[in-house]
Design a protein around this motif. Structure first.
Motif, PDB file in Angstrom:
ATOM      1  N   SER A 281     -84.975 -15.121  71.277  1.00 47.35           N
ATOM      2  CA  SER A 281     -83.666 -15.705  71.603  1.00 47.35           C
ATOM      3  C   SER A 281     -83.537 -17.059  70.919  1.00 47.35           C
ATOM      4  N   LYS A 282     -82.318 -17.583  70.910  1.00 46.01           N
ATOM      5  CA  LYS A 282     -82.079 -18.900  70.317  1.00 46.01           C
ATOM      6  C   LYS A 282     -82.915 -19.960  71.014  1.00 46.01           C
TER       7      LYS A 282
ATOM      8  N   PHE B  92     -92.435 -13.534  63.382  1.00 45.80           N
ATOM      9  CA  PHE B  92     -91.624 -12.691  62.505  1.00 45.80           C
ATOM     10  C   PHE B  92     -90.762 -13.552  61.588  1.00 45.80           C
ATOM     11  N   GLN B  93     -90.312 -12.966  60.501  1.00 44.96           N
ATOM     12  CA  GLN B  93     -89.432 -13.672  59.573  1.00 44.96           C
ATOM     13  C   GLN B  93     -87.987 -13.447  59.984  1.00 44.96           C
ATOM     14  N   PHE B  94     -87.268 -14.535  60.227  1.00 42.60           N
ATOM     15  CA  PHE B  94     -85.881 -14.434  60.660  1.00 42.60           C
ATOM     16  C   PHE B  94     -84.988 -13.984  59.510  1.00 42.60           C
ATOM     17  N   GLN B  95     -83.879 -13.377  59.867  1.00 43.81           N
ATOM     18  CA  GLN B  95     -82.905 -13.013  58.844  1.00 43.81           C
ATOM     19  C   GLN B  95     -82.234 -14.287  58.320  1.00 43.81           C
ATOM     20  N   PRO B  96     -82.036 -14.397  56.989  1.00 41.17           N
ATOM     21  CA  PRO B  96     -81.468 -15.625  56.416  1.00 41.17           C
ATOM     22  C   PRO B  96     -80.173 -16.080  57.068  1.00 41.17           C
ATOM     23  N   SER B  97     -79.332 -15.132  57.492  1.00 40.77           N
ATOM     24  CA  SER B  97     -78.041 -15.513  58.079  1.00 40.77           C
ATOM     25  C   SER B  97     -78.182 -16.093  59.477  1.00 40.77           C
ATOM     26  N   SER B  98     -79.379 -16.003  60.043  1.00 38.56           N
ATOM     27  CA  SER B  98     -79.536 -16.408  61.433  1.00 38.56           C
ATOM     28  C   SER B  98     -80.286 -17.721  61.618  1.00 38.56           C
ATOM     29  N   PHE B  99     -80.602 -18.421  60.537  1.00 36.20           N
ATOM     30  CA  PHE B  99     -81.368 -19.654  60.662  1.00 36.20           C
ATOM     31  C   PHE B  99     -80.576 -20.745  61.369  1.00 36.20           C
TER      32      PHE B  99
END
Length: 230
Positions: free
Chosen positions: A3-4, A34-41
């Protein structure tokens, strides 16, 4: 998927460990993330690598952070600096400089809010910062400081030769900072040659033709004057 709030908690924990330079603990915390999705940083995630570079994190930590927070390698902070700027400014090990150049070579020619590229910071403060790190026992290195800086200069010469002739907001090239800071002769010589070779590639060749644009010609003449005075 975290979660955020969990991600913010993780960044806060990492920031505390980075501030205390607890690299082994950081590596343990990062293992298995895990590696976050680029759009979610998140904004705080985008600058964690910058902070690690200011604290001279070792290559293993820099690599782990860059892999997990991949967008941070390309992100500019409020001062217009990428992690590569901070690494150069704070005297990072040449292996860290080389790794950051390999992941985002464009940062090597990017100018920050002061108009400085990473090479400006190398010429201005790298030697002092690296020497201070050795004195504080942050680096167990038998390498001569001048040799280490020479390695860094050669990395930027290969990755971004044009950065040697870029002027900052004060109208200064990296070679001028090297002169001001009494750089070792061989360091100066390598910067000198990088400047010369870049101008030859841009404005001429073996025939010695100089750049024709007025601004380029003035900058080249200034460089020639500085080189002859050294």
């Amino acid at each position: 998927v975290a979660s955020k709030q969990e991600r913010v908690t993780l960044i806060n924990k990492l920031s505390r460990l980075i501030a205390d330079q607890q690299w082994d603990q950081i590596d343990r915390v990062l293992s298995g993330q895990f590696q976050f999705q680029p759009s979610s940083f998140l904004d705080c995630e985008n600058e964690v690598l910058h902070f690690a570079c200011t604290k001279n994190a070792p290559l293993a930590t820099i690599r782990s952070l860059a892999q997990i927070y991949s967008s941070s390698v390309y992100t500019s902070d409020s001062k217009g600096r990428c992690p590569l700027h901070e690494a150069a400014r704070c005297g990072a090990h040449p292996n860290v400089i080389d790794y950051l150049c390999s992941t985002n070579g464009n940062a090597a020619v990017k100018q920050d809010s002061l108009g400085k590229t990473p090479m400006h910071y190398v010429a201005e403060s790298y030697e002092k910062q690296y020497r201070d790190r050795v004195r504080r026992d942050e680096i167990n290195s038998a390498d001569d400081t001048d040799e280490v800086m020479l390695r860094v200069v050669r990395i930027f010469r290969d990755v971004a030769p044009q950065s040697f002739n870029i002027e900052d907001s004060r109208g200064k090239n990296p070679i001028e900072y090297a002169i001001e800071n009494n750089a070792d002769f061989f360091i100066f010589l390598n910067i000198h040659r990088a400047c010369r070779d870049d101008w030859c590639r841009r404005g001429g060749g073996d025939n010695g033709e100089k750049p024709t644009a007025n601004g380029d010609l003035l900058a080249f003449r200034k460089f020639e004057t500085l080189a002859s005075d050294q």
